[in-house]
Design a protein around this motif. Structure first.
Motif, PDB file in Angstrom:
ATOM      1  N   TYR A  31       0.700  -1.315  -0.129  1.00 28.05           N
ATOM      2  CA  TYR A  31       0.117   0.036   0.044  1.00 28.05           C
ATOM      3  C   TYR A  31       0.909   1.414   0.052  1.00 28.05           C
ATOM      4  O   TYR A  31       0.871   2.040  -0.872  1.00 28.05           O
ATOM      5  N   GLY A  32       1.716   1.386   1.142  1.00 27.82           N
ATOM      6  CA  GLY A  32       2.521   2.705   1.020  1.00 27.82           C
ATOM      7  C   GLY A  32       3.534   2.751   0.154  1.00 27.82           C
ATOM      8  O   GLY A  32       4.053   3.690  -0.431  1.00 27.82           O
ATOM      9  N   GLY A  33       3.909   1.405  -0.279  1.00 32.01           N
ATOM     10  CA  GLY A  33       4.895   1.437  -1.519  1.00 32.01           C
ATOM     11  C   GLY A  33       4.479   1.498  -2.816  1.00 32.01           C
ATOM     12  O   GLY A  33       4.575   2.344  -3.681  1.00 32.01           O
TER      13      GLY A  33
ATOM     14  N   PHE B 123      10.590   5.134  -0.583  1.00 32.90           N
ATOM     15  CA  PHE B 123      10.934   5.082   0.789  1.00 32.90           C
ATOM     16  C   PHE B 123      10.143   3.680   1.469  1.00 32.90           C
ATOM     17  O   PHE B 123      10.990   2.827   2.021  1.00 32.90           O
ATOM     18  N   TRP B 124       8.960   3.604   1.315  1.00 30.44           N
ATOM     19  CA  TRP B 124       8.408   2.625   1.911  1.00 30.44           C
ATOM     20  C   TRP B 124       8.774   1.101   1.514  1.00 30.44           C
ATOM     21  O   TRP B 124       8.743   0.195   2.045  1.00 30.44           O
ATOM     22  N   ILE B 125       9.131   1.107  -0.048  1.00 37.23           N
ATOM     23  CA  ILE B 125       9.477  -0.174  -0.589  1.00 37.23           C
ATOM     24  C   ILE B 125      10.960  -0.588  -0.046  1.00 37.23           C
ATOM     25  O   ILE B 125      11.393  -1.713   0.251  1.00 37.23           O
TER      26      ILE B 125
ATOM     27  N   LEU C   4      13.555  -4.487   6.383  1.00 42.36           N
ATOM     28  CA  LEU C   4      13.062  -5.175   7.344  1.00 42.36           C
ATOM     29  C   LEU C   4      12.566  -6.676   6.907  1.00 42.36           C
ATOM     30  O   LEU C   4      12.178  -7.511   7.948  1.00 42.36           O
ATOM     31  N   THR C   5      12.615  -7.126   5.867  1.00 41.51           N
ATOM     32  CA  THR C   5      11.967  -8.335   5.253  1.00 41.51           C
ATOM     33  C   THR C   5      13.053  -9.413   6.031  1.00 41.51           C
ATOM     34  O   THR C   5      14.167  -9.578   5.490  1.00 41.51           O
ATOM     35  N   PRO C   6      12.327 -10.355   6.724  1.00 50.63           N
ATOM     36  CA  PRO C   6      13.050 -11.206   7.422  1.00 50.63           C
ATOM     37  C   PRO C   6      13.745 -12.262   6.554  1.00 50.63           C
ATOM     38  O   PRO C   6      12.924 -13.072   5.892  1.00 50.63           O
ATOM     39  N   GLY C   7      14.947 -12.142   6.443  1.00 49.10           N
ATOM     40  CA  GLY C   7      15.813 -13.401   5.902  1.00 49.10           C
ATOM     41  C   GLY C   7      15.718 -13.115   4.304  1.00 49.10           C
ATOM     42  O   GLY C   7      16.495 -13.929   3.555  1.00 49.10           O
ATOM     43  N   GLY C   8      15.087 -11.965   3.835  1.00 46.29           N
ATOM     44  CA  GLY C   8      14.896 -12.178   2.415  1.00 46.29           C
ATOM     45  C   GLY C   8      16.208 -11.484   1.697  1.00 46.29           C
ATOM     46  O   GLY C   8      16.617 -12.093   0.702  1.00 46.29           O
TER      47      GLY C   8
END
Length: 293
Positions: free
Chosen positions: A122-124, A152-154, A160-164
């Motif tokens: 949404y924000g991205g 920015f949001w993307i 913050l994407t865990p492990g990605g």
């Protein structure tokens, strides 16, 4: 709602002096010379609100956060699609709202990972698309701002994407000083960008200016909070909470401007006041009108 009643509400945005019209005619003359077709089209398009009772064929429209326009701009009557600004503003507002509540420690949520989905979707993505549509309608400010904050949001979600993408882990983990310093520099960069946009809203409306003012303080405080950590080496809790408070104010200011862009006579019983600065083109034209009368 009658035209006379609308005029009473729209003293702040009624056509002013000759600077508001491309043809050089003064505001009063241009208003009276509007054809019945022009008047009907303006009423159907805007109904009432900051853009009501404007000669949409000839006028330069007033600064208005609901159209994400900080300065005078040309008619939007020729558009074949709607105003993308409220969509972008709403996407920004909701994502900022959730993250700011987490930064303030709401419900004892310690990690902001729930924001990843909003930041990507949404924000991205949605805000980026709204920014591209702003470019299509010729709104350079709106395109730059919405597309940039969508980016920015993307990028925030990527971090913050865990492990990605393993960005945090490659910097020693979320509690490592190197990660916090890096993230603080990231936020300071967005503070500088937001300050640039803030300068462009100083002759616009109070509602539009406050959106970027609150957001600017949010980025500044977040950057400080990550760079100047507490004794445990974590982002400074009081500073992060203060940033969360200003983030909430920025979110509500974005929703307010979005509502101002959505509400018209077809769906609302009231107008959304946006308040013009005394030095804005609108306020100066009002002063000229009073002196003339």
């Amino acid at each position: 709602m009658s035209g006379e009643h609308n005029t009473d509400y729209e003293k702040d945005i009624s056509p002013g002096n000759g600077h508001d019209f491309a043809n050089g005619a003064n505001g009063a003359t241009a208003t009276h010379q509007m054809s019945a077709e022009d008047t009907a089209r303006a009423a159907a398009r805007f109904g009432y609100g900051p853009l009501a009772h404007v000669n949409t064929t000839e006028a330069q429209l007033r600064p208005f956060g609901g159209e994400f326009q900080p300065g005078l701009y040309k008619s939007v009557e020729h558009r074949k699609f709607g105003n993308p600004a409220p969509l972008g503003l709403s996407a920004f507002a909701l994502t900022t709202f959730v993250l700011s509540l987490i930064n303030m420690g709401a419900r004892d949520i310690a990690e902001p990972n729930i924001v990843v989905a909003l930041a990507f979707g949404y924000g991205g993505l949605v805000q980026l698309l709204a920014g591209m549509w702003e470019m299509a309608v010729g709104n350079t400010f709106g395109a730059t701002a919405l597309s940039s904050y969508g980016g920015f949001w993307i990028s925030f979600a990527i971090v913050l994407t865990p492990g990605g993408f393993e960005i945090a882990s490659s910097l020693g983990g979320a509690s490592d000083p190197m990660f916090n310093n890096s993230f603080g520099l990231f936020l300071f960069g967005w503070f500088i960008f937001t300050t640039i946009l803030l300068f462009c809203t100083m002759r616009s409306t109070v509602a539009f200016f406050l959106l970027f003012f609150f957001l600017d303080l949010t980025f500044l405080l977040l950057g400080i909070g990550y760079v100047h950590r507490n004794a445990e080496g974590k982002p400074n809790p009081p500073v992060i909470k203060a940033a969360g408070l200003f983030g909430l104010l920025a979110a509500f200011a974005a929703w307010y401007n979005a509502l101002a862009g959505i509400a018209d006579s077809s769906n609302s019983f009231f107008i959304i006041p946006v308040a013009h600065f005394p030095w804005s083109p609108t306020a100066r034209s009002r002063k000229t009108e009073r002196q003339t009368v």
